[in-house]
Design a protein around this motif. Structure first.
Motif, PDB file in Angstrom:
ATOM      1  N   GLN A   1       0.846  -1.195   0.000  1.00 44.21           N
ATOM      2  CA  GLN A   1       0.000   0.000   0.000  1.00 44.21           C
ATOM      3  C   GLN A   1       0.884   1.250   0.000  1.00 44.21           C
ATOM      4  OE1 GLN A   1      -3.106   0.194   2.980  1.00 44.21           O
ATOM      5  NE2 GLN A   1      -3.245  -2.038   3.124  1.00 44.21           N
ATOM      6  N   ILE A   2       0.565   2.187  -0.847  1.00 46.74           N
ATOM      7  CA  ILE A   2       1.255   3.479  -0.869  1.00 46.74           C
ATOM      8  C   ILE A   2       0.190   4.562  -0.721  1.00 46.74           C
ATOM      9  CG2 ILE A   2       2.765   5.027  -2.144  1.00 46.74           C
ATOM     10  CD1 ILE A   2       3.786   2.624  -3.718  1.00 46.74           C
TER      11      ILE A   2
ATOM     12  N   ASN B   1       6.034  12.386  10.363  1.00 49.10           N
ATOM     13  CA  ASN B   1       7.022  11.856  11.306  1.00 49.10           C
ATOM     14  C   ASN B   1       7.828  10.771  10.606  1.00 49.10           C
ATOM     15  OD1 ASN B   1       5.943  13.443  13.509  1.00 49.10           O
ATOM     16  ND2 ASN B   1       4.235  12.003  13.565  1.00 49.10           N
ATOM     17  N   GLU B   2       8.976  11.144  10.046  1.00 48.20           N
ATOM     18  CA  GLU B   2       9.750  10.212   9.246  1.00 48.20           C
ATOM     19  C   GLU B   2      10.312   9.092  10.112  1.00 48.20           C
ATOM     20  OE1 GLU B   2      12.477  13.069   7.495  1.00 48.20           O
ATOM     21  OE2 GLU B   2      11.430  12.857   5.600  1.00 48.20           O
ATOM     22  N   GLY B   3      10.208   7.885   9.610  1.00 48.19           N
ATOM     23  CA  GLY B   3      10.733   6.750  10.353  1.00 48.19           C
ATOM     24  C   GLY B   3      10.332   5.436   9.717  1.00 48.19           C
ATOM     25  N   ILE B   4      10.712   4.353  10.362  1.00 48.05           N
ATOM     26  CA  ILE B   4      10.448   3.005   9.869  1.00 48.05           C
ATOM     27  C   ILE B   4       9.883   2.184  11.023  1.00 48.05           C
ATOM     28  CG2 ILE B   4      11.489   0.935   8.846  1.00 48.05           C
ATOM     29  CD1 ILE B   4      13.770   2.883   7.896  1.00 48.05           C
ATOM     30  N   GLU B   5       8.878   1.389  10.711  1.00 49.04           N
ATOM     31  CA  GLU B   5       8.234   0.575  11.745  1.00 49.04           C
ATOM     32  C   GLU B   5       8.022  -0.831  11.207  1.00 49.04           C
ATOM     33  OE1 GLU B   5       4.789   2.171  14.092  1.00 49.04           O
ATOM     34  OE2 GLU B   5       3.739   0.525  13.086  1.00 49.04           O
ATOM     35  N   LEU B   6       8.434  -1.829  11.981  1.00 50.29           N
ATOM     36  CA  LEU B   6       8.221  -3.222  11.611  1.00 50.29           C
ATOM     37  C   LEU B   6       7.290  -3.864  12.633  1.00 50.29           C
ATOM     38  CD1 LEU B   6       8.812  -5.734   9.903  1.00 50.29           C
ATOM     39  CD2 LEU B   6      10.802  -6.153  11.369  1.00 50.29           C
TER      40      LEU B   6
ATOM     41  N   SER C   1       1.867  10.344   4.870  1.00 48.56           N
ATOM     42  CA  SER C   1       2.347   9.603   3.709  1.00 48.56           C
ATOM     43  C   SER C   1       3.145   8.405   4.201  1.00 48.56           C
ATOM     44  CB  SER C   1       3.235  10.479   2.827  1.00 48.56           C
ATOM     45  OG  SER C   1       2.523  11.589   2.344  1.00 48.56           O
ATOM     46  N   GLU C   2       2.834   7.244   3.663  1.00 47.67           N
ATOM     47  CA  GLU C   2       3.546   6.044   4.082  1.00 47.67           C
ATOM     48  C   GLU C   2       3.503   4.977   2.999  1.00 47.67           C
ATOM     49  OE1 GLU C   2       1.500   4.471   7.571  1.00 47.67           O
ATOM     50  OE2 GLU C   2       0.382   3.100   6.255  1.00 47.67           O
ATOM     51  N   ILE C   3       4.442   4.059   3.096  1.00 45.02           N
ATOM     52  CA  ILE C   3       4.469   2.861   2.266  1.00 45.02           C
ATOM     53  C   ILE C   3       4.423   1.679   3.214  1.00 45.02           C
ATOM     54  CG2 ILE C   3       5.791   1.530   0.585  1.00 45.02           C
ATOM     55  CD1 ILE C   3       7.180   4.213  -0.144  1.00 45.02           C
ATOM     56  N   ALA C   4       3.486   0.768   2.988  1.00 46.81           N
ATOM     57  CA  ALA C   4       3.339  -0.402   3.855  1.00 46.81           C
ATOM     58  C   ALA C   4       3.538  -1.667   3.033  1.00 46.81           C
ATOM     59  CB  ALA C   4       1.970  -0.407   4.525  1.00 46.81           C
ATOM     60  N   ILE C   5       4.542  -2.451   3.402  1.00 45.79           N
ATOM     61  CA  ILE C   5       4.766  -3.750   2.773  1.00 45.79           C
ATOM     62  C   ILE C   5       4.137  -4.788   3.698  1.00 45.79           C
ATOM     63  CG2 ILE C   5       6.481  -5.459   2.058  1.00 45.79           C
ATOM     64  CD1 ILE C   5       7.360  -1.777   2.136  1.00 45.79           C
ATOM     65  N   VAL C   6       3.058  -5.392   3.243  1.00 39.92           N
ATOM     66  CA  VAL C   6       2.291  -6.328   4.060  1.00 39.92           C
ATOM     67  C   VAL C   6       2.694  -7.739   3.678  1.00 39.92           C
ATOM     68  CG1 VAL C   6      -0.015  -7.078   4.744  1.00 39.92           C
ATOM     69  CG2 VAL C   6       0.384  -4.676   4.120  1.00 39.92           C
TER      70      VAL C   6
ATOM     71  N   ILE D   1       7.145   2.286   6.011  1.00 39.21           N
ATOM     72  CA  ILE D   1       8.088   3.391   5.832  1.00 39.21           C
ATOM     73  C   ILE D   1       7.274   4.674   5.870  1.00 39.21           C
ATOM     74  CG2 ILE D   1       9.762   4.477   4.308  1.00 39.21           C
ATOM     75  CD1 ILE D   1       9.100   0.898   3.671  1.00 39.21           C
ATOM     76  N   LYS D   2       7.475   5.475   6.899  1.00 41.19           N
ATOM     77  CA  LYS D   2       6.721   6.708   7.088  1.00 41.19           C
ATOM     78  C   LYS D   2       7.478   7.874   6.451  1.00 41.19           C
ATOM     79  CE  LYS D   2       4.955   5.002  11.518  1.00 41.19           C
ATOM     80  NZ  LYS D   2       4.901   5.246  12.998  1.00 41.19           N
ATOM     81  N   LEU D   3       6.830   8.521   5.503  1.00 40.41           N
ATOM     82  CA  LEU D   3       7.473   9.596   4.754  1.00 40.41           C
ATOM     83  C   LEU D   3       7.231  10.967   5.361  1.00 40.41           C
ATOM     84  CD1 LEU D   3       6.524   8.355   1.169  1.00 40.41           C
ATOM     85  CD2 LEU D   3       8.531   7.779   2.516  1.00 40.41           C
ATOM     86  N   GLN D   4       6.021  11.182   5.888  1.00 39.59           N
ATOM     87  CA  GLN D   4       5.690  12.449   6.525  1.00 39.59           C
ATOM     88  C   GLN D   4       4.399  12.255   7.322  1.00 39.59           C
ATOM     89  OE1 GLN D   4       5.217  15.219   3.199  1.00 39.59           O
ATOM     90  NE2 GLN D   4       3.106  14.638   2.906  1.00 39.59           N
TER      91      GLN D   4
END
Length: 484
Positions: free
Chosen positions: A211-212, A370-375, A338-343, A365-368
Motif C-alpha cells: 500500500q502506498i 514523522n519520518e521513520g520506519i516501523e516493523l 504519507s507512508e508505504i506499507a509492505i504487508v 516506511i513513514k514519509l511524513q
C-alpha cells in the motif's frame, strides 16, 4: 553520530522566477540553510532572474523577508544572514524577449558550475533553454533544473523533451521531483539493498500486497486554477506516486549510480499492466460549514476534476507476479500522512489455536510528517492467560534513534539543489522515464474524459470515497488507517 557536511564546488545558480512563490518558500530559504551549514564555497553566487524591475540591493531585501518568513528552522536567525545576502544578485529578464540576456551572460561568464533553475510556468521552459543556448550559457558545465509539471500528457512531454534536447544534453537536464529528496524515500534503497534481512523476502513469495498512501488534510486553496487543469492523477499519481512505486518494486541496480538506478526504475514502469476500469476510483471532496468544497475552491461549479485517486496496479515480472500494489492519494482527508506499507503473507501454517487471531508482519516506511520506519511483529500478550498473540511495532523514529539534531533533515529542495551542483542525477527523472510514466497514465485519463462520469463526492476529513474501501474489501484486504 555526527553527520558530515561536504561543501560543493563553487557555483553560479540562476533562479528564473526568482521572485516567485516557490523561490520565496523553498528555494531561497533552502539555500540559506545550506550556507549556514557551511556547504557553499566563498565564491558561489545566487542570481535571481525575473520580470520584476528591481536591482540587486532590492532583491537582497526581498530575500531577507522571504527567509525570515519561510525558514522554519532558523527563522532567519543564522548569524551569517548578512554575509549570505552578499552572494545574491539580480537581473531583470524577459523570457520571451532579449531584455537582460546579455547582462546575465556576462555575469555568469566563469569556469564555475552554472545551474539554471526553471521555477517558471512550463510554457517558458523551451524559450529559456533556447536563449541560454543562443547566448552561450549551455556549455558542458551548465545544468538546467526543470520543475514539474513536465508535460500534461505523453505528447506534450515528448515535445518538451525534444525542445530541451535541442539545446542541452540529457546529462545536463535535471527534472526535479521533490519527493525523491525526502530522507525516508532515499532510505528505501538503503533498507532494501543494504540489509540482508529484507531483500530475500522482497518478492511475491512472501509479500501479500503493498500500500502506498499520500494523504493531505488541506484542499487546493490558492492552487485551484492550476489544480483544476491537472487533477490528482496528473499532479500526484503520474510522478510522486509512480516514483515511490518504482523504488519499492525495482530490481537491485548493478551500481549505485544515476543511470543504473534509473534503468531499473524504467523497467518497473514498462512492466506495469494497464489499469482496469473497475480497479480505479476517483473522488472530489465536499465542503462543510467552515470549509469550502473543491468546486468552490477551484471556482468551477461544474468541475469534474478529481481530488482523490485510488487504484490497484500490477507489475508483471517474476518478482511481483500476482502481488497487487494499492495506491491512493487525495486532498482534504483525515490527516496529512504519507507512508508505504509492505504487508507480508501469513505464516504457511499456524501452530496456534484460532483464538490467537490472525497476525501479519508489516514493514511501514513513514514519509511524513514523522519520518521513520516501523516493523510490526507478533508476540505473546504478557500475562498468564494462555497463548494469546498481539502485534507490536519495532519502531525506529528517526528523531528518537538519531537524536533531534541528526534527525533535523535538510529539506528536499536543499538536498536536490546540492545534487545538481555536484552533477548527481540519481534522484532526478530521465526523459524516457517521464515519457513511460505518461504512457501508462494517459489511457486512464482518456477513459475518464470519454466516459464523462463525474468523480464520486466524499466528505472532508474522511478517508475518501467508500468505493475506494471496496476496492480492497473485494480482495479480502483493507486500507491502513490514515494517521499521522
Amino acid at each position: 553520530m555526527v553527520s558530515r557536511v561536504i561543501p560543493v564546488d563553487p557555483f553560479d545558480l540562476v533562479i528564473f522566477g526568482g521572485t516567485g512563490d516557490l523561490a520565496r518558500r523553498k528555494i531561497l530559504p533552502g539555500l540559506f540553510r545550506r550556507f549556514c551549514a557551511g556547504q557553499m564555497e566563498e565564491d558561489s553566487r545566487i542570481i535571481g532572474a525575473a520580470r520584476s524591475d528591481m536591482d540587486s540591493e532590492e532583491y537582497r531585501h526581498f530575500v531577507r523577508e522571504a527567509i525570515t518568513e519561510f525558514d522554519p528552522k532558523t527563522k532567519g536567525e543564522c548569524a551569517h544572514l548578512d554575509e549570505f545576502l552578499t552572494r545574491l544578485h539580480y537581473v531583470t529578464i524577459d523570457a520571451l524577449g532579449e531584455t537582460g540576456w546579455a547582462e546575465l551572460a556576462e555575469l555568469t561568464r566563469s569556469d564555475k558550475v552554472r545551474a539554471f533553475y526553471f521555477s517558471v510556468a512550463p510554457r517558458l521552459f523551451g524559450p529559456l533553454a533556447e536563449r541560454l543556448h543562443l547566448h552561450g550559457m549551455a556549455d558542458g558545465e551548465s545544468r538546467i533544473v526543470v520543475e514539474k509539471p513536465f508535460g500534461r500528457d505523453l505528447e506534450s512531454a515528448r515535445a518538451l523533451n525534444k525542445v530541451l534536447a535541442e539545446h542541452f544534453e540529457e546529462n545536463q537536464i535535471y527534472r526535479i521531483d521533490h519527493y525523491l529528496g525526502k530522507e525516508t524515500v532515499q532510505n528505501l534503497m538503503a533498507i532494501r539493498f543494504g540489509n540482508m534481512l529484507f531483500e530475500p523476502l522482497w518478492n511475491s513469495q512472501y509479500v501479500d500486497h503493498i500500500q502506498i498512501t499520500v494523504a493531505e488534510s488541506v484542499g487546493v486553496g490558492g492552487r485551484g486554477g492550476y489544480y483544476d487543469r491537472a487533477g490528482a492523477m496528473r499532479d500526484m499519481m503520474q510522478n510522486h506516486m509512480m516514483q515511490l512505486l518504482c523504488l519499492i518494486a525495482m530490481e537491485p541496480p548493478a551500481k549505485f549510480n544515476p543511470d543504473a538506478v534509473r534503468d531499473e526504475k524504467l523497467k518497473v514502469i514498462r512492466a506495469l499492466d494497464p489499469v482496469r476500469e473497475e480497479d480505479i476510483v476517483r473522488g472530489q471532496y465536499e465542503g462543510t460549514e467552515d470549509l469550502l468544497g473543491y468546486r468552490r475552491e477551484a471556482e468551477n461549479p461544474e468541475s469534474t476534476t478529481e481530488s482523490f485517486v485510488a487504484l490497484k496496479a500490477h507489475v508483471s515480472n517474476w518478482r511481483w507476479a500476482n502481488t497487487p500494489f494499492y495506491l491512493r492519494t487525495g486532498k482534504r482527508l483525515r490527516e496529512r500522512a504519507s507512508e508505504i506499507a509492505i504487508v507480508f503473507k501469513d505464516a504457511p501454517h499456524s501452530i496456534f489455536d484460532e483464538d490467537a487471531g490472525r497476525h501479519r508482519n508489516i514493514l511501514t516506511i513513514k514519509l511524513q510528517p514523522n519520518e521513520g520506519i516501523e516493523l510490526g511483529v507478533t508476540i505473546k500478550e504478557p500475562g498468564p492467560g494462555g497463548m494469546r498473540l498481539i502485534d507490536v511495532p519495532l519502531d525506529m523514529s528517526f528523531a528518537e534513534a538519531l537524536g533531534p539534531e541528526e534527525a533535523d533533515f535538510p529539506d528536499a529542495y536543499e538536498r536536490l539543489i546540492m545534487d545538481v551542483i555536484r552533477g548527481n542525477q540519481t534522484l532526478f527523472m530521465r526523459g524516457d522515464e517521464v515519457e513511460e510514466a505518461w504512457a501508462w497514465t494517459d489511457p486512464i485519463i482518456a477513459q475518464w474524459e470519454d466516459d464523462a462520469v463525474p468523480p464520486i463526492r466524499y466528505a472532508t476529513g474522511s478517508s475518501g470515497p467508500d468505493d475506494a474501501l471496496m476496492l480492497m474489501h473485494r480482495d479480502g484486504r483493507r486500507w491502513r488507517e490514515i494517521k499521522a
